[in-house]
Enzyme design. Sequence first.
Site: not given
Ligand code: XIL
Length: 460
Positions: A266, A373
């Site tokens: 990101e 994700e």
């Molecule tokens: C999120 C986790 O799922 C949560 O448990 C944590 O509190 C915050 O991070 N983008 C990403 C992930 O790359 O690492 C994130 O994961 C969600 C958004």
Amino acid sequence: MKLGKISNSTFYVMVCLTILSFMSCSSDDDNNGSSGAIAPVAQEASDISLTSFRANWNNVFRASEYVLDVSADSGFSSFVDGFDNLSINQLSQSVTGLNSNTTYYYRVRAVVGGVVSGNSNTISVETNTQFPDDVTLKSATENNFFVGVAVSEARTNISSYDEIYTREFSSITAENDMKMASIFTGIDNTGAIIYDWSKVDALVDYAEANNINVHGHTLIWHRSLPQVLENFSGTDQEFEDLIEQYITDVFTRYQGKINSWDVVNEAIDDDPGVQWRDTVFLQRMGEDYVEKCFAFARAADPNVKLFYNDYNMTFDGTKRGKVLAMVDDLLASDLIDGVGYQMHIDYNFPSTQQIQDATDELVAKDVLIHFAELDVKVNAANDLTELTEERAMAQSQRVQEVVEIFNAIPQNKKYAITLWGLKDDDTWLIPENNGRPEWPLLFDASFNKKQAYQGFLEGL
Ligand code: XIL
């Protein structure tokens, strides 16, 4: 054809034929009621799943409502519960609660001015076939691509999680345990990094024992910053040296055990006019910080596959353009091997075409592709208090489309599809959205496979 060319007698015959055909139609019990209300034309079913489908029909002029019958018997001698003479005021109806691998029939009537028409034609539809229990996400994708899941080290020790992790998935990603703030816990008084490797070690051992791939996530992310780096009092060069040290130490410790990593997560800004997100990494290391981090990683272990990962890539073409331009630059220096599109999507957004187009743009690059994700929101509008069968079906359809798009990528570019969590009640989206109910994953709160799980298999 010009009317003037038709003789009077021909015109008379045509009028008679028109009247006759109307009379014969209106006296045909199969198509119309004796009143003359026109019957609808039933159309093919859509959104077919294991236990449901959507019945469709065309509009009848001035109809105030329609009446639907659904039966497991083409003679309609009995009806599916709740679908005997069911009144509906739209042109389709979701039919739920059915058996898998079964043929059903439906027909529909129109109500015009209080009068019910005769029956439409009958449509037959077969619900999907239940996959045998020994077909799993893992077995169905073997030798094709990894199916991953976001895990926590703690859950690998809980048998109900462990059983599904090992049965269904060929790859794991730590949801949080391999982020910088979890591993890099401080700096000692000699200036050396203090590490907590315990969870990473345990996850790597778990994966090895169960023959599961580990995708590392994520070395550099602005939302997982150790306290000491946030308030770092040293020079910019000292900051950069710590980052290089960190990346090198992680890669050295897990050499041969973690074979792919999201190096930077990101980094591109959402504002179309801004290239880099404003983070401590940008401030301390400059505009080439992403390239520096990839270079540190490459130098630490040239065998690890290096990924860049970001969100909104499927529908924000401007952001995607910036990311792909950066990927081109990294490719020119042989510093990147893969790209992750975070798939935090909705059941009805973005469009299938948008996802396809975004994927095609990535396929044109020489990189491995990760649909990372994945979770599919069904309640972004907050219109549900429980997951309805209809919405679960739409979600399943969505998962199926995503898997179909991924599966059609050239074989040598398919890396993985990773689900962002195992079961609905564990999703990060609930806390992220201040408690709004969501059911975005493939398993329900009781560890049961959802329709969306079947959708994944259907997509292959
Ligand atoms: C999120 C986790 O799922 C949560 O448990 C944590 O509190 C915050 O991070 N983008 C990403 C992930 O790359 O690492 C994130 O994961 C969600 C958004």
